[in-house]
Each structure stands twice: as C-alpha cells, then as structure tokens.
Design an enzyme around this catalytic site. Structure first.
Site, mmCIF file in Angstrom:
data_model
loop_
_atom_site.group_PDB
_atom_site.id
_atom_site.type_symbol
_atom_site.label_atom_id
_atom_site.label_comp_id
_atom_site.label_asym_id
_atom_site.label_seq_id
_atom_site.Cartn_x
_atom_site.Cartn_y
_atom_site.Cartn_z
ATOM 1 N N HIS A 151 5.526 -4.672 0.048
ATOM 2 C CA HIS A 151 4.911 -3.572 -0.591
ATOM 3 C C HIS A 151 6.226 -2.759 -1.042
ATOM 4 C CE1 HIS A 151 2.836 0.483 -1.452
ATOM 5 N NE2 HIS A 151 3.724 0.846 -0.418
ATOM 6 N N HIS A 156 6.963 -1.232 -5.176
ATOM 7 C CA HIS A 156 7.828 0.074 -5.705
ATOM 8 C C HIS A 156 9.094 -0.491 -6.427
ATOM 9 C CE1 HIS A 156 5.390 3.139 -3.796
ATOM 10 N NE2 HIS A 156 5.605 2.619 -2.616
ATOM 11 N N GLU A 197 0.883 5.019 -5.410
ATOM 12 C CA GLU A 197 0.374 4.325 -4.443
ATOM 13 C C GLU A 197 -0.934 3.387 -5.024
ATOM 14 O OE1 GLU A 197 1.999 2.933 -2.297
ATOM 15 O OE2 GLU A 197 3.456 4.529 -1.549
ATOM 16 N N SER A 216 0.973 -4.777 -4.316
ATOM 17 C CA SER A 216 1.611 -5.548 -3.256
ATOM 18 C C SER A 216 0.471 -6.076 -2.616
ATOM 19 C CB SER A 216 2.471 -4.584 -2.603
ATOM 20 O OG SER A 216 1.879 -3.434 -2.103
HETATM 21 FE FE LIG Z 1 4.349 3.186 -0.856
#
Ligand SMILES: [Fe+2]
Length: 283
Positions: A151, A156, A197, A216
């Site tokens: 993730h 990110h 997110e 992700s």
């Molecule tokens: Fe995150």
C-alpha cells in the site's frame, strides 16, 4: 476518534487475515521493530524479507499492473511508469527513495505502524513519507485492512511520482502545521482519506481510481465501481467518519484530475483553525 488512529502497531484486528498465524505475527512484529530505533538523519534501516514475502509482492505486483491499465486514472499510470518500481522483489525504502527523490524530492522513512495524523502529515510537509515495511498476509494478497509496504509504496510512491500530487502532499503537511485545533487536523485527514486514499475521478464516461487504497488493492480495484459514488464535496468528506478495516461503501468522484487539484488547492490555500471552523459551520 477515527478508527485509523486507534489501530496501533502490534494490535491486529480480530478480522485481520494474519491474526491467528503466530509465525506471521512474529514476522510482522520483527519488521515493525526495525523502525523503533530509527531517527531521521540516521541511515534508513533495511527489512530482511523472506522469500515468501517477496512472493506476495511478485503476485500482487503482476495483478496490479494489469488492473491499473484498466482501472487507474491516466496521470497515475504515467507516474507509475516514471517511478519504475521493481516487480520481482519488495523494494527496500532506500530503493524507493532513490527512485522517487529525482522525481519529486520525496523520501521514505520507516514507522512501526499507523502513526497519528499530525505526525504523518507533518512529515509530508518536510518531504518525508512515513511508511510501514511489513507485508500483508499471504492468505489474502489482494486486500489489506492496514497499511503495508504494498500500500505505502505502490499506492503512495506512485502519487509522489506525479508532480501535482507531490505538491499537494507537501501542502497538506504545511496546512497541518498551521492547525492547533485537533478537529481541524481530523477534518483534513478525512479529506485526505476520501481523496488520496480512496478517491475516484471521471475520464470521459469512465470512472477511474486514483486513491492509494484503491491502487494497492486488487480486490477494491475490481469492486470500487459498485460503491455509492457521490460528487466531490470537501465539507461532506471532511465531516464524514470512515472505517479503515473494510471496503469503502461511499466514494467521492472528481469531474477530472484538474477539478480535483483545483478543489484541493482551494481548500489547502490558507487552511487553518479558522478556515476549518468556517467549513464545519457549513456542514
Ligand atoms: Fe495510505
């Protein structure tokens, strides 16, 4: 208080896929502990990953590459190409920083688990992304109820390879630094949640994913279109609680990548306790 800040390192929720696997819990704790002694300025420590952990990365990376072609917003597909993460092994955080720093100046440093929103966002203002290093349980490779290295890095670092997102991440950090009121911090962290997110945006007739939680997760990329999709609304997002441990039932869609950037710029420009109070009064 948001669920996101109540799950600390070492505490796995009862529905975590690895909660009954003693070996996994020990691995996760050992890797989390590596971050415990780290202080910024020191060398970023490496995690000694096992072959089975690299196998999880390889499996998920291959599946995500295919899903990104179909479901990810175009600027993020381009950013992933520029970043060039490895498919064949879990990259160490120093490896991620070496790929990312020439693109946006951002670097990665380890944390043992979820940190407070203020700690997390303040680091962004300084060009540091605070990242977990452990990887999700092999029995559930396509979803994780907590941030893991897949993730943090696939989600990110891909964002931070895009110049617009990298700038906005820094501005979130600067805005948090102007806030003394924890409610103002929580408001911004909720906006971050529903955008960076779990955000989606429109490209022509298509709904595409850009949130790191979606990028992700093979499972969420295949099902996000089933969520209730609402128009981007900063006040509504900032006042809405969320649950980190389940697929997101409500998503907010920007009309375009430019629309998203414009809305976030308008929010972040001068955001402080007073700006929060004005926005909250509209909710
Ligand atoms: Fe995150």
């Amino acid at each position: 208080m948001d669920v996101a800040v109540t799950l600390f390192a070492g505490e796995l929720g009862t529905d975590h896929p690895g909660v009954r696997d003693e070996g996994y819990r020990a691995r996760r704790s050992a890797i989390a502990a590596i971050a415990g002694d780290y202080r910024r300025g020191a060398a970023v420590p490496q995690a000694p990953y096992a072959d089975e952990e690299h196998d999880v990365w390889r499996l998920v990376a291959a599946q995500l590459r295919d899903r990104h072609e179909r479901f990810a917003a175009t600027p993020l597909v381009a950013a992933a190409d520029r970043l060039g993460l490895p498919d064949d092994h879990i990259p160490q955080l120093v490896e991620v920083s070496a790929l990312l720093a020439p693109l946006s100046g951002f670097r990665y440093e380890p944390v043992a688990g979820l940190v407070s929103p203020r700690d997390f966002y303040s680091a962004l203002g300084d060009g540091w992304f605070r990242s977990t290093q452990y990887i999700r349980h092999a029995s559930a490779p396509f979803y994780t109820p907590e941030p893991d290295v897949i993730h943090e890095v696939v989600g990110h670092a891909t964002h931070l390879a895009d110049p617009t997102f990298a700038r906005l991440y820094r501005e979130v950090g600067a805005a948090i630094a102007r806030c003394a009121d924890e409610r103002a911090v929580q408001f911004l962290s909720r906006v971050f949640w529903f955008t960076f997110e779990f955000g989606v945006l429109r490209e022509g007739r298509d709904l595409k994913a850009y949130g790191a939680g979606l990028l992700s997760s093979v499972g969420e990329l295949e099902t996000f279109a089933d969520a209730e999709v609402r128009p981007l609304d900063v006040v509504e997002m900032g006042l809405r609680a969320y649950d980190i441990t389940r697929y997101q039932p409500v998503l907010y869609a920007a009309d375009s990548f430019a629309h998203l950037a414009d809305e976030l710029d308008a929010l972040l420009d001068g955001y402080d306790d007073d700006a929060y109070a004005r926005l909250a009064a509209r909710g």
